[in-house]
Design an enzyme around this catalytic site. Structure first.
Site: not given
Ligand SMILES: NC(=O)c1ccc[n+]([C@@H]2O[C@H](COP(=O)([O-])OP(=O)(O)OC[C@H]3O[C@@H](n4cnc5c(N)ncnc54)[C@H](O)[C@@H]3O)[C@@H](O)[C@H]2O)c1
Length: 253
Positions: A138, A152
């Site tokens: 991130s 985080y």
């Molecule tokens: N959304 C943002 O603004 C953002 C920004 C930077 C980085 N990220 C990173 O991107 C990645 C995806 O984020 P997102 O926003 O798409 O999140 P999201 O919550 O929409 O999707 C995350 C998915 O991971 C699954 N998950 C959670 N715990 C799990 C586990 N123990 N085993 C298997 N699956 C599991 C959830 O069921 C979900 O489907 C994450 O690593 C997050 O930290 C997100």
């Protein structure tokens, strides 16, 4: 069709960035294995692209090993591992209010999972002499925020340094390992924040030079690039896709 017949595993493929990436990788010809802890959304994503769903808790070593093995058993190879599943629970906030159990949970899901996924995927790729691993970090891994999510941010910093070291170690075996650093993405969580506390949300938005958050599809496009041979000279990098946020001092009005 840069990914014709490549086999891709996407963790957290049922939602957000993972789901957009499942769609994008499939649209470029990849055979996609969706891993998620959520059976309903994960299976729906896999069905949509005619792929395979493997219910996986990415914090469980045996389940992670079985996931990559089933990709190889079903489709014959493992070319792309997008280690993307992660959490950011609201209880993870200022260090003063974040208790050890919350700290540990975030570390386990966000860092141990990447360790386990890379540990399981690399031997398959070594046998093939090729592969691309993308670990989701991130922009908060390279910047500090006064709207703290302490575990985080620390977890994403760990993903960056782990990725750098793995990328260097396996560079001469045809395996490329990069970290993807998305800026803030327009997900249900963020939309909820805007609806419930727009002042807090605006406080974040003002720092983005582009003046908007990313769409999941824009992050998925970067995933496809890192997965494909178009990024053949990239490894061990921290690839920022952040609307300019990490370079900004004063943003446009
Ligand atoms: N959304 C943002 O603004 C953002 C920004 C930077 C980085 N990220 C990173 O991107 C990645 C995806 O984020 P997102 O926003 O798409 O999140 P999201 O919550 O929409 O999707 C995350 C998915 O991971 C699954 N998950 C959670 N715990 C799990 C586990 N123990 N085993 C298997 N699956 C599991 C959830 O069921 C979900 O489907 C994450 O690593 C997050 O930290 C997100």
């Amino acid at each position: 069709m840069r990914l014709q017949d490549r086999v891709a595993v996407v963790t957290g493929g049922g939602s957000g960035i993972g789901l957009a990436s499942v769609r994008r990788l499939a649209s470029e010809g990849a055979k996609v294995v969706v891993a998620d802890i959520d059976v309903q959304t994960g299976k729906a994503a896999a069905d949509e692209v005619n792929g395979l769903f493997v219910r996986t808790d990415v914090t469980d070593r045996e389940q992670v090993e079985a996931l990559f093995q089933s990709a190889v058993d079903t489709y014959g190879s493992l070319d792309i591992a997008f280690n993307n599943a992660g959490i950011s629970p609201p209880e993870d906030e200022s260090i003063l209010n974040t208790e050890p159990d919350v700290w540990q949970k975030v570390q386990t899901v966000n860092v141990n999972s990447v360790y386990l996924c890379c540990k399981a995927a690399i031997p398959h790729m070594q046998r093939q002499g090729k592969g691309s691993i993308i670990n989701t970090a991130s922009f908060v891994a390279v910047m500090g925020a006064a709207t703290s999510q302490i575990s985080y941010s620390a977890s994403k910093g760990a993903v960056l340094s782990m990725t750098r070291e793995l990328g260097v170690q396996f560079a001469r075996e045809g395996i490329r390992i990069n970290a993807l650093c998305p800026g803030p993405v327009n997900t249900p969580l963020l939309k909820e924040l805007f609806a419930s506390d727009s002042e807090r949300a605006q406080r974040r938005l003002v720092h983005v030079p582009m003046g908007r958050f990313a769409e999941p599809e824009e992050i998925a496009a970067a995933v496809a690039f890192l997965a494909s041979d178009d990024s053949s000279y990239m490894t061990a990098s921290s690839f920022l896709v952040d609307g300019g946020i990490s370079s900004a001092y004063v943003t446009p009005l």
